[in-house]
Design a protein around this motif. Structure first.
Motif, PDB file in Angstrom:
ATOM      1  N   PRO A   1     -30.009  -8.916 -45.397  1.00 38.30           N
ATOM      2  CA  PRO A   1     -29.467  -9.765 -46.579  1.00 38.30           C
ATOM      3  C   PRO A   1     -28.891  -8.948 -47.381  1.00 38.30           C
ATOM      4  O   PRO A   1     -30.637  -8.554 -48.680  1.00 38.30           O
ATOM      5  N   ILE A   2     -27.616  -8.305 -48.959  1.00 35.61           N
ATOM      6  CA  ILE A   2     -28.195  -7.626 -49.612  1.00 35.61           C
ATOM      7  C   ILE A   2     -28.847  -7.869 -50.835  1.00 35.61           C
ATOM      8  O   ILE A   2     -29.468  -7.676 -51.730  1.00 35.61           O
ATOM      9  N   GLU A   3     -28.319  -9.369 -50.948  1.00 39.42           N
ATOM     10  CA  GLU A   3     -28.297 -10.607 -52.028  1.00 39.42           C
ATOM     11  C   GLU A   3     -30.068 -10.324 -51.546  1.00 39.42           C
ATOM     12  O   GLU A   3     -30.779 -11.172 -52.999  1.00 39.42           O
ATOM     13  N   SER A   4     -30.520 -10.761 -50.867  1.00 39.39           N
ATOM     14  CA  SER A   4     -32.378 -10.854 -50.115  1.00 39.39           C
ATOM     15  C   SER A   4     -33.124  -9.585 -51.243  1.00 39.39           C
ATOM     16  O   SER A   4     -33.910  -9.616 -52.067  1.00 39.39           O
ATOM     17  N   ILE A   5     -32.629  -8.147 -50.695  1.00 37.39           N
ATOM     18  CA  ILE A   5     -32.903  -7.465 -51.239  1.00 37.39           C
ATOM     19  C   ILE A   5     -33.169  -6.744 -52.656  1.00 37.39           C
ATOM     20  O   ILE A   5     -33.788  -7.271 -53.925  1.00 37.39           O
ATOM     21  N   MET A   6     -31.840  -7.282 -53.410  1.00 33.69           N
ATOM     22  CA  MET A   6     -31.114  -7.778 -54.867  1.00 33.69           C
ATOM     23  C   MET A   6     -32.728  -8.404 -55.251  1.00 33.69           C
ATOM     24  O   MET A   6     -32.714  -8.421 -56.572  1.00 33.69           O
ATOM     25  N   THR A   7     -32.926 -10.238 -54.867  1.00 34.39           N
ATOM     26  CA  THR A   7     -33.496 -10.647 -55.502  1.00 34.39           C
ATOM     27  C   THR A   7     -35.006 -10.102 -55.458  1.00 34.39           C
ATOM     28  O   THR A   7     -35.770 -10.190 -56.865  1.00 34.39           O
ATOM     29  N   VAL A   8     -34.984  -9.808 -54.395  1.00 31.61           N
ATOM     30  CA  VAL A   8     -36.884  -8.785 -54.099  1.00 31.61           C
ATOM     31  C   VAL A   8     -36.795  -8.304 -55.510  1.00 31.61           C
ATOM     32  O   VAL A   8     -38.050  -8.419 -56.041  1.00 31.61           O
ATOM     33  N   ALA A   9     -36.123  -6.868 -55.834  1.00 36.08           N
ATOM     34  CA  ALA A   9     -35.962  -5.909 -56.490  1.00 36.08           C
ATOM     35  C   ALA A   9     -36.202  -6.802 -58.066  1.00 36.08           C
ATOM     36  O   ALA A   9     -36.758  -6.330 -58.755  1.00 36.08           O
ATOM     37  N   ALA A  10     -34.643  -7.904 -58.325  1.00 35.82           N
ATOM     38  CA  ALA A  10     -35.442  -8.154 -59.519  1.00 35.82           C
ATOM     39  C   ALA A  10     -36.399  -8.958 -59.887  1.00 35.82           C
ATOM     40  O   ALA A  10     -36.711  -9.051 -60.978  1.00 35.82           O
ATOM     41  N   VAL A  11     -36.362  -9.984 -59.318  1.00 39.37           N
ATOM     42  CA  VAL A  11     -38.163 -10.377 -59.216  1.00 39.37           C
ATOM     43  C   VAL A  11     -39.086  -9.704 -59.614  1.00 39.37           C
ATOM     44  O   VAL A  11     -39.906  -9.440 -60.018  1.00 39.37           O
TER      45      VAL A  11
END
Length: 60
Positions: free
Chosen positions: A30-40
């Motif tokens: 999911p794109i939300e998971s990818i964005m979370t990894v990138a934000a962290v």
């Protein structure tokens, strides 16, 4: 050579691998998971860079 042992470097590499793996290999994360990894990863890298700069300022 010291750059390759940096935690910031490896965080960037792993984050890029997750993003590229999702797009290139079709992992269908999911794109939300990818964005979370990138934000962290970005937060960690910026935070560590700030701490490193403060340490170098205190040495001088």
């Amino acid at each position: 050579m010291k750059k390759f042992t940096s935690r910031k470097f490896w965080m960037a590499v792993v984050s890029a691998a997750v993003i590229l793996g999702n797009e290139g290999l079709g992992l269908e994360l999911p794109i939300e998971s990818i964005m979370t990894v990138a934000a962290v990863a970005i937060s960690y890298i910026l935070g560590e860079s700030y701490v490193d700069s403060q340490k170098s300022d205190n040495k001088n």
